[in-house]
Design a protein around this motif. Structure first.
Motif, PDB file in Angstrom:
ATOM      1  N   LEU A  82       0.827  -1.202   0.000  1.00  0.00           N
ATOM      2  CA  LEU A  82       0.000   0.000   0.000  1.00  0.00           C
ATOM      3  C   LEU A  82       0.865   1.258   0.000  1.00  0.00           C
ATOM      4  N   PRO A  83       0.363   2.364  -0.538  1.00  0.00           N
ATOM      5  CA  PRO A  83       1.065   3.644  -0.409  1.00  0.00           C
ATOM      6  C   PRO A  83       1.204   4.018   1.068  1.00  0.00           C
ATOM      7  N   LEU A  84       2.228   4.808   1.362  1.00  0.00           N
ATOM      8  CA  LEU A  84       2.496   5.182   2.746  1.00  0.00           C
ATOM      9  C   LEU A  84       1.292   5.880   3.375  1.00  0.00           C
ATOM     10  N   ALA A  85       0.610   6.722   2.606  1.00  0.00           N
ATOM     11  CA  ALA A  85      -0.539   7.445   3.152  1.00  0.00           C
ATOM     12  C   ALA A  85      -1.619   6.475   3.621  1.00  0.00           C
ATOM     13  N   ASP A  86      -1.852   5.394   2.879  1.00  0.00           N
ATOM     14  CA  ASP A  86      -2.863   4.412   3.285  1.00  0.00           C
ATOM     15  C   ASP A  86      -2.384   3.586   4.477  1.00  0.00           C
ATOM     16  N   ARG A  87      -1.089   3.277   4.501  1.00  0.00           N
ATOM     17  CA  ARG A  87      -0.569   2.503   5.625  1.00  0.00           C
ATOM     18  C   ARG A  87      -0.581   3.305   6.921  1.00  0.00           C
ATOM     19  N   ALA A  88      -0.513   4.631   6.807  1.00  0.00           N
ATOM     20  CA  ALA A  88      -0.456   5.485   7.997  1.00  0.00           C
ATOM     21  C   ALA A  88      -1.829   5.921   8.478  1.00  0.00           C
ATOM     22  N   ALA A  89      -2.887   5.638   7.726  1.00  0.00           N
ATOM     23  CA  ALA A  89      -4.241   6.074   8.113  1.00  0.00           C
ATOM     24  C   ALA A  89      -4.694   5.324   9.363  1.00  0.00           C
ATOM     25  N   THR A  90      -5.166   6.071  10.359  1.00  0.00           N
ATOM     26  CA  THR A  90      -5.553   5.476  11.648  1.00  0.00           C
ATOM     27  C   THR A  90      -7.041   5.134  11.640  1.00  0.00           C
ATOM     28  N   GLY A  91      -7.402   4.104  10.872  1.00  0.00           N
ATOM     29  CA  GLY A  91      -8.813   3.779  10.727  1.00  0.00           C
ATOM     30  C   GLY A  91      -9.172   2.360  11.108  1.00  0.00           C
ATOM     31  N   HIS A  92      -8.366   1.710  11.942  1.00  0.00           N
ATOM     32  CA  HIS A  92      -8.577   0.289  12.232  1.00  0.00           C
ATOM     33  C   HIS A  92      -8.522   0.043  13.737  1.00  0.00           C
ATOM     34  N   GLU A  93      -8.892  -1.157  14.147  1.00  0.00           N
ATOM     35  CA  GLU A  93      -8.890  -1.524  15.559  1.00  0.00           C
ATOM     36  C   GLU A  93      -7.972  -2.711  15.794  1.00  0.00           C
ATOM     37  N   LEU A  94      -7.025  -2.541  16.709  1.00  0.00           N
ATOM     38  CA  LEU A  94      -6.097  -3.614  17.061  1.00  0.00           C
ATOM     39  C   LEU A  94      -6.520  -4.243  18.371  1.00  0.00           C
ATOM     40  N   VAL A  95      -6.518  -5.575  18.408  1.00  0.00           N
ATOM     41  CA  VAL A  95      -6.665  -6.310  19.655  1.00  0.00           C
ATOM     42  C   VAL A  95      -5.460  -7.224  19.796  1.00  0.00           C
ATOM     43  N   ALA A  96      -5.066  -7.473  21.029  1.00  0.00           N
ATOM     44  CA  ALA A  96      -3.907  -8.328  21.275  1.00  0.00           C
ATOM     45  C   ALA A  96      -4.127  -9.099  22.561  1.00  0.00           C
ATOM     46  N   ARG A  97      -3.575 -10.305  22.597  1.00  0.00           N
ATOM     47  CA  ARG A  97      -3.651 -11.127  23.805  1.00  0.00           C
ATOM     48  C   ARG A  97      -2.277 -11.117  24.468  1.00  0.00           C
ATOM     49  N   LEU A  98      -2.248 -10.713  25.736  1.00  0.00           N
ATOM     50  CA  LEU A  98      -0.993 -10.653  26.467  1.00  0.00           C
ATOM     51  C   LEU A  98      -0.461 -12.057  26.740  1.00  0.00           C
ATOM     52  N   LYS A  99       0.857 -12.185  26.701  1.00  0.00           N
ATOM     53  CA  LYS A  99       1.477 -13.445  27.108  1.00  0.00           C
ATOM     54  C   LYS A  99       1.278 -13.651  28.601  1.00  0.00           C
ATOM     55  N   ALA A 100       1.328 -14.895  29.025  1.00  0.00           N
ATOM     56  CA  ALA A 100       1.163 -15.223  30.442  1.00  0.00           C
ATOM     57  C   ALA A 100       2.230 -14.484  31.257  1.00  0.00           C
ATOM     58  N   GLY A 101       1.809 -13.840  32.317  1.00  0.00           N
ATOM     59  CA  GLY A 101       2.730 -13.147  33.206  1.00  0.00           C
ATOM     60  C   GLY A 101       3.066 -11.725  32.811  1.00  0.00           C
ATOM     61  N   VAL A 102       2.625 -11.269  31.645  1.00  0.00           N
ATOM     62  CA  VAL A 102       2.921  -9.901  31.201  1.00  0.00           C
ATOM     63  C   VAL A 102       1.840  -8.967  31.720  1.00  0.00           C
ATOM     64  N   ARG A 103       2.253  -7.897  32.382  1.00  0.00           N
ATOM     65  CA  ARG A 103       1.303  -6.910  32.884  1.00  0.00           C
ATOM     66  C   ARG A 103       0.961  -5.894  31.801  1.00  0.00           C
ATOM     67  N   LEU A 104      -0.240  -5.358  31.885  1.00  0.00           N
ATOM     68  CA  LEU A 104      -0.666  -4.368  30.903  1.00  0.00           C
ATOM     69  C   LEU A 104       0.272  -3.165  30.895  1.00  0.00           C
ATOM     70  N   GLN A 105       0.727  -2.724  32.080  1.00  0.00           N
ATOM     71  CA  GLN A 105       1.609  -1.554  32.141  1.00  0.00           C
ATOM     72  C   GLN A 105       2.912  -1.808  31.401  1.00  0.00           C
ATOM     73  N   ASP A 106       3.452  -3.035  31.525  1.00  0.00           N
ATOM     74  CA  ASP A 106       4.709  -3.349  30.842  1.00  0.00           C
ATOM     75  C   ASP A 106       4.504  -3.402  29.327  1.00  0.00           C
ATOM     76  N   ALA A 107       3.394  -3.987  28.883  1.00  0.00           N
ATOM     77  CA  ALA A 107       3.110  -4.031  27.449  1.00  0.00           C
ATOM     78  C   ALA A 107       2.913  -2.623  26.899  1.00  0.00           C
ATOM     79  N   ASP A 108       2.230  -1.778  27.663  1.00  0.00           N
ATOM     80  CA  ASP A 108       2.014  -0.396  27.227  1.00  0.00           C
ATOM     81  C   ASP A 108       3.343   0.337  27.079  1.00  0.00           C
ATOM     82  N   ALA A 109       4.247   0.144  28.027  1.00  0.00           N
ATOM     83  CA  ALA A 109       5.560   0.798  27.947  1.00  0.00           C
ATOM     84  C   ALA A 109       6.339   0.297  26.728  1.00  0.00           C
ATOM     85  N   GLU A 110       6.242  -1.005  26.433  1.00  0.00           N
ATOM     86  CA  GLU A 110       6.949  -1.538  25.267  1.00  0.00           C
ATOM     87  C   GLU A 110       6.417  -0.926  23.977  1.00  0.00           C
TER      88      GLU A 110
END
Length: 821
Positions: free
Chosen positions: A205-233
């Motif tokens: 895709l062109p850079l402009a399309d790749r940079a468009a903030t129009g989507h929703e990301l979901v992720a599953r944390l690994k066992a033992g990983v805290r949300l605060q640590d994932a956010d900092a990463e």
């Protein structure tokens, strides 16, 4: 166990012997337990009950952050980086909102849906009720046309037939083969009814399309990983992305929140804080109820001193007597708990109607405030705790009797009136008044804030406006000129309908739920003082006549007209706030602005009109945000064709029949074009302040109940005190005291209790009100008017509560009182 049953039987006989006392105590406890049970049923549904997402507490939602705080969607750039390099995630998935026109049936229908990566539903841990999920080879450019359907759509269109797998849905004129049915109640994301594979090659895709903030990301944390640590990463990775693409990523960061919080449409945590405040408030109300019942038990216990003393003299241990008295209070609490559960059942519909949550998905689960096993267990725990708290002090005080002789000596009313019982009663009244004062201050602050929000100038006239959703098919209307011509034809016919005053079209109506369009803007000749600043405006592509139909107030220049079309001078109508931000000390009229998208810059647009600030964005309702209105037909940066247009029609009659008339107009132009939701704009505005209304109404109700209970408690104590001091008051009057002296004596004593409680309550409220500061709008947490009004209301209530017993005291016959002595 034998002793317990005997204690229960004896306690039941004692309650039956004093039915008036029992009814008052049960109703008081029922109010406290019922309020706590009802609020906990909401907390349970919103925050505790399992969702149809496996281990939901380990699933997070990602969002790009403008200048570190303003949330936007996720871009393909973000997703590719975090999918491949974030070590905190076990899996990730991406979704894009889609609107599908379902054709090939009797009536064309609009469906909410989503295009998702093959890993999206797996990351959520969803298992299909029928069939399978998407395979990896189906999520590639040019992949097969397959779809998953919701349980509700399966039953609505296929009657729940088991052979639905392999059947087709005609979406946007293309048949999609159904490969699976998702579980009942599951509609993530966007209240979706149908899902298709995303089938996008991000890297090509062109850079402009790749940079468009129009989507929703979901992720599953690994066992033992805290949300605060994932956010900092992720913030660290976002800084790397900013260094790689400074022209488009400077000023942007990234963050994650629990998925449950996003499903509640509560990214800023305001609704969760409101529930926390309400939980504290109903806890305070329960304490007032406990103090009231403790006062009743203590006053009743004085009448039982002879009985207790006889039992002590016959050898009963103090611990045995305490257990008996506690058993009686627990029996009382259980009866109050049963009444409380019935009250909570009765209050559920009201609570659901005031519900502040507008879930982005899983609404049927998150807003089901049923009384389930967890709620009943909570109610039982609160009931037992209430019985123990309200019964412990009276039980210890009464069971401390030293014997029959001492009790007989205290039968002299003057001696009894000065005992420790009155001091304990006074302390309970002071505590009730203090808690009621804190509740009243909190309720008063929230009510004043809600009134201020209701009086906010919206910048347009909502009365008489009707919104009609028009989801244009990207297959039938793939280009901007085709869409513009269709809109013009529809509007020209709609304006000719009876009772239609004006009509226009827009990409977003004010206060719209769901996705809203925003743009980064740049003002000519005004470079940013801070390179990391990301100036954002609400982006509205509109037809000529829309601003006039909306009823915005023109400050300078002109509104858009039919001459603002493709090939003419690019123009814009801007709000006063955009003018203030772009040209702080200059007139915006005649200046030029342009849109910036992923480093690309659109054409300069001349400002031809300035309008009053309009509240366009429900998520930023409390702040001023810039808005611009651009001619739909002039735009090179077209809106996503998957988002529906909105017709806005102003009518001077009943809007009830307007939907059918507009549907006839649209079908005459295009028989395959469906019409979405039809709603008066006033209805949409009603739920913008629903969280504030929820907090204000419920806390004000709890505060009023607390005030009433505190006043009743004060009245009961003063009435009891007057009864205990009958001989003393008679003696005073026999020695020459006037009724006014007796009135001052009794009222003064009551006001002493109130003054002490008010001082403690105001001090506590001043501290606790700081917790409300984020929920208040244009009201200080230490608002003197609110604190003064609370003091006045409590003083007036105390006057009434003390005056009635005092008036009775002035009517005591001195000779009759002395004869009783």
């Amino acid at each position: 166990m034998g002793d317990l049953f005997r204690d229960l039987r004896y306690g039941w006989r004692m309650l039956r012997a004093r039915p008036g006392f029992a009814v008052v105590a049960v109703l008081t406890l029922g109010l406290g337990v019922g309020a706590n049970t009802a609020i906990f049923s909401a907390v349970n549904a919103l925050l505790l009950r399992p969702l149809p997402i496996a281990d939901v507490d380990h699933v997070v939602y990602g969002m790009a952050l403008r200048e570190g705080f303003d949330p936007f969607g996720t871009s393909f750039l973000d997703y590719a980086l975090y999918r491949d390099q974030a070590h905190s995630f076990a899996s990730t998935g991406l979704a894009t909102q889609r609107q599908f026109n379902l054709t090939g049936r009797i009536e064309p229908e609009r469906l909410n849906g989503a295009a998702v990566t093959a890993s999206y539903l797996g990351t959520l841990g969803v298992r299909p009720a029928l069939g399978r999920l998407f395979a990896d080879d189906e999520d590639r450019p040019g992949g097969p046309a397959v779809a998953l359907v919701s349980d509700e759509l399966w039953h609505r269109h296929f009657g729940g037939a088991r052979d639905v797998i392999g059947r087709t849905l005609d979406l946007e004129g293309r048949p999609h083969s159904i490969v699976g049915v998702l579980p009942a109640g599951f509609d993530v994301p966007y209240s979706a009814e149908v899902w298709i594979p995303m089938q996008v090659g991000f890297e090509s895709l062109p850079l402009a399309d790749r940079a468009a903030t129009g989507h929703e990301l979901v992720a599953r944390l690994k066992a033992g990983v805290r949300l605060q640590d994932a956010d900092a990463e992720l913030k660290t990775l976002a800084r790397r992305l900013e260094q790689e693409h400074p022209q488009i990523r400077r000023g942007w960061s990234y963050g994650i929140v629990p998925l449950r919080q996003q499903l509640l449409a509560d990214i800023d945590g305001r609704a969760k804080r409101s529930l926390g405040v309400l939980t504290v408030a109903v806890g305070f109300l329960l304490l007032i109820c406990c103090a009231n019942v403790a006062s009743l038990l203590l006053a009743r216990g004085v009448a039982r001193e002879g009985e207790i003393a006889i039992r002590r003299s016959l050898g009963a241990a103090q611990g045995r007597l305490v257990r008996q008295l506690l058993t009686e209070s627990l029996l009382l609490a259980l009866l109050g708990g049963a009444a409380g559960v019935l009250l909570a059942y009765w209050a559920r519909p009201l609570l659901a109607a005031l519900n502040p949550i507008q879930a982005s998905a899983l609404g049927s689960v998150l807003t089901d405030f049923r009384i389930d096993g967890r709620v009943l267990a909570f109610s039982l725990a609160v009931t037992v705790l209430t019985g123990a708290v309200s019964g412990m002090i009276p039980a210890l005080k009464i069971a401390r009797s030293t014997g029959l002789i001492s009790v007989l000596r205290q039968r002299d009313q003057r001696a009894a009136s000065g005992g420790g019982g009155r001091r304990v009663l006074a302390a309970l009244v002071v505590a009730e008044v203090a808690i009621a004062a804190a509740l009243l201050v909190g309720g008063g602050l929230l009510v004043r804030s809600f009134q201020r929000l209701q009086d906010v100038d919206l910048g347009f006239r909502a009365d008489g406006l009707v919104m009609i959703e028009l989801p244009l098919s990207p297959v039938r209307y793939p280009t901007l000129p085709k869409r513009a011509r269709f809109i013009e034809e529809v509007l020209s016919r709609v304006r000719a309908l009876p009772r239609v005053v004006a009509a226009g079209a827009t990409t977003n109506v004010p206060m719209q739920r769901g996705t809203t369009l925003d743009s980064i803007f740049e003002a000519e000749g005004r470079p940013r003082t801070d390179p990391s600043q990301v100036p954002i405006t609400a982006h509205r592509l509109v037809s000529p006549g829309y601003p006039a139909a909306l009823g915005v107030k023109l400050v300078a220049g002109r509104l858009l007209d039919d001459g603002d079309r493709e090939g003419s001078l690019p123009v814009a109508v801007v709000s006063e706030e955009l003018g203030r931000q772009a040209w702080p000390s200059e007139d915006a009229l005649g200046k030029r602005v342009r849109r910036v998208r992923a480093g690309e810059r659109g054409p300069w647009m001349t400002v031809v009109g300035v309008v009053r600030d309009v509240k366009e964005d429900r998520f930023n309702f409390r702040v001023r945000r810039p808005v611009w209105y651009l001619p739909y037909a002039q735009q090179t940066f077209a809106p996503p064709v998957t988002l529906p247009l909105e017709l806005v029609v102003r009518t001077n009659g009943d809007p009830g029949g307007l939907a059918a008339a507009v549907r006839t107009v649209v079908r005459a132009i295009d028989a395959e074009q469906p019409i979405g939701a039809v709603m008066p704009l006033r209805e949409q505005l009603a739920d913008v302040l629903i969280a504030d209304r929820f907090s204000a109404v419920l806390i004000a109700t709890l505060a009023a109940a607390g005030l009433l209970l505190a006043a009743l408690g004060l009245y009961g104590v003063m009435a009891y005190t007057v009864g205990q001091r009958t001989g003393e008051i008679g003696l005073r009057m026999a020695l020459g005291a006037r009724p006014s002296d007796v009135l001052r004596l009794v009222v003064g004593q009551g006001f002493g209790f109130v003054a002490a409680g008010l001082l403690l309550g105001i001090a506590g409220a001043w501290i606790l009100s700081r917790l409300l500061s984020s929920a208040l709008y244009e009201v200080s947490p230490s608002d003197p008017a609110t604190f003064g009004a609370v003091a006045a209301v409590l003083a007036a209530s105390a006057l009434v509560a003390c005056w009635l017993p005092a008036r009775r005291a002035t009517r005591i016959d001195p000779m009759a009182a002395l004869r009783c002595e």
